[in-house]
Design an enzyme around this catalytic site. Structure first.
Site, PDB file in Angstrom:
ATOM      1  N   ILE A  77      -5.634  -6.601  52.354  1.00  0.00           N
ATOM      2  CA  ILE A  77      -6.562  -6.988  53.426  1.00  0.00           C
ATOM      3  C   ILE A  77      -7.866  -7.268  52.688  1.00  0.00           C
ATOM      4  O   ILE A  77      -8.533  -6.343  52.236  1.00  0.00           O
ATOM      5  CB  ILE A  77      -6.745  -5.883  54.486  1.00  0.00           C
ATOM      6  CG1 ILE A  77      -5.428  -5.592  55.192  1.00  0.00           C
ATOM      7  CG2 ILE A  77      -7.816  -6.314  55.499  1.00  0.00           C
ATOM      8  CD1 ILE A  77      -5.509  -4.465  56.207  1.00  0.00           C
ATOM      9  N   PRO A  78      -8.216  -8.535  52.526  1.00  0.00           N
ATOM     10  CA  PRO A  78      -9.270  -8.915  51.576  1.00  0.00           C
ATOM     11  C   PRO A  78     -10.699  -8.685  52.060  1.00  0.00           C
ATOM     12  O   PRO A  78     -11.491  -9.625  52.205  1.00  0.00           O
ATOM     13  CB  PRO A  78      -8.987 -10.400  51.343  1.00  0.00           C
ATOM     14  CG  PRO A  78      -8.404 -10.862  52.635  1.00  0.00           C
ATOM     15  CD  PRO A  78      -7.574  -9.698  53.131  1.00  0.00           C
ATOM     16  N   CYS A  79     -11.049  -7.429  52.268  1.00  0.00           N
ATOM     17  CA  CYS A  79     -12.417  -7.114  52.683  1.00  0.00           C
ATOM     18  C   CYS A  79     -13.417  -7.462  51.586  1.00  0.00           C
ATOM     19  O   CYS A  79     -14.599  -7.672  51.872  1.00  0.00           O
ATOM     20  CB  CYS A  79     -12.531  -5.651  53.090  1.00  0.00           C
ATOM     21  SG  CYS A  79     -12.061  -4.476  51.809  1.00  0.00           S
ATOM     22  N   HIS A  80     -12.938  -7.587  50.351  1.00  0.00           N
ATOM     23  CA  HIS A  80     -13.827  -7.981  49.249  1.00  0.00           C
ATOM     24  C   HIS A  80     -14.338  -9.409  49.417  1.00  0.00           C
ATOM     25  O   HIS A  80     -15.318  -9.779  48.792  1.00  0.00           O
ATOM     26  CB  HIS A  80     -13.100  -7.830  47.904  1.00  0.00           C
ATOM     27  CG  HIS A  80     -11.883  -8.675  47.775  1.00  0.00           C
ATOM     28  ND1 HIS A  80     -10.643  -8.280  48.267  1.00  0.00           N
ATOM     29  CD2 HIS A  80     -11.699  -9.910  47.238  1.00  0.00           C
ATOM     30  CE1 HIS A  80      -9.766  -9.226  48.016  1.00  0.00           C
ATOM     31  NE2 HIS A  80     -10.380 -10.228  47.391  1.00  0.00           N
ATOM     32  N   ARG A  81     -13.727 -10.198  50.277  1.00  0.00           N
ATOM     33  CA  ARG A  81     -14.130 -11.591  50.485  1.00  0.00           C
ATOM     34  C   ARG A  81     -15.215 -11.748  51.543  1.00  0.00           C
ATOM     35  O   ARG A  81     -15.559 -12.872  51.920  1.00  0.00           O
ATOM     36  CB  ARG A  81     -12.913 -12.441  50.863  1.00  0.00           C
ATOM     37  CG  ARG A  81     -11.896 -12.532  49.748  1.00  0.00           C
ATOM     38  CD  ARG A  81     -10.745 -13.441  50.094  1.00  0.00           C
ATOM     39  NE  ARG A  81      -9.700 -13.293  49.093  1.00  0.00           N
ATOM     40  CZ  ARG A  81      -8.401 -13.354  49.340  1.00  0.00           C
ATOM     41  NH1 ARG A  81      -7.971 -13.608  50.573  1.00  0.00           N
ATOM     42  NH2 ARG A  81      -7.526 -13.172  48.372  1.00  0.00           N
TER      43      ARG A  81
END
Length: 182
Positions: A142-146
């Site tokens: 789940i790409p919360c880093h994006r």
């Protein structure tokens, strides 16, 4: 140590009920990523957490904080080699809406907290979106880093802003190196 490639073709999310959360059995293994070792935890329905860790000894401690009443045991799984990944994660309906919206951010791209708030139909809920992103239990998949600030600043990251910067730079390099063909 198993290895994980987070550029999975398809990720689906199933919401873990409060009742399931209270009595869940969690298995985990330690995997290597480009960004450091991770504890990957899973239930019989799917991955329930992916946490960056400093080393194997920290895995149970990190998972115990996330799943205080769970039965936790180490067990490597072939689950990590699948093209389709199922997540089985605990959170509110709002958090799940935010996490599903994060899945739509393309590899190598970024969105703002406001973009995510608008995507879920709550344009005024930027702070609540930020809180939900901060509670994401599954790093990388789940790409919360994006998600970045509207002014372009990185914002926070549960696993450290330096790691967020490295992940984003890695994704941009992969896109640039393949002429945007991802």
């Amino acid at each position: 140590m198993a290895r994980i490639d987070y550029r999975t073709t398809h990720v689906t999310i199933e919401r873990m009920s409060d009742k399931d959360f209270e009595n869940i059995a969690v298995q985990y293994c330690i995997v290597d990523s480009c960004f450091g070792p991770m504890a990957v935890a899973f239930t019989h329905k799917g991955i329930c957490a992916m946490e960056f860790i400093d080393g194997p000894a920290e895995a149970v401690e990190v998972l115990r904080r996330r799943f205080p009443s769970a039965y936790i045991r180490e067990s490597c799984s072939e689950y990590m080699c699948m093209d389709e990944v199922r997540l089985h994660i605990h959170g509110t309906e709002f958090q799940h809406r935010v996490w599903r919206a994060l899945l739509t951010i393309p590899y190598g791209k970024v969105a703002t907290y406001g973009d995510i708030a608008r995507a879920i139909g709550c344009p005024e809920a930027v702070r609540a979106v930020g809180s939900a992103i901060g509670r994401n239990p599954v790093a990388l998949l789940i790409p919360c880093h994006r998600v970045v600030r509207s002014g372009g600043g990185l914002g926070g990251y549960y696993w450290g802003v330096d790691r967020k910067r490295i992940i984003l730079e890695h994704e941009r390099c992969c896109i640039d190196g393949s002429n945007g063909s991802r």
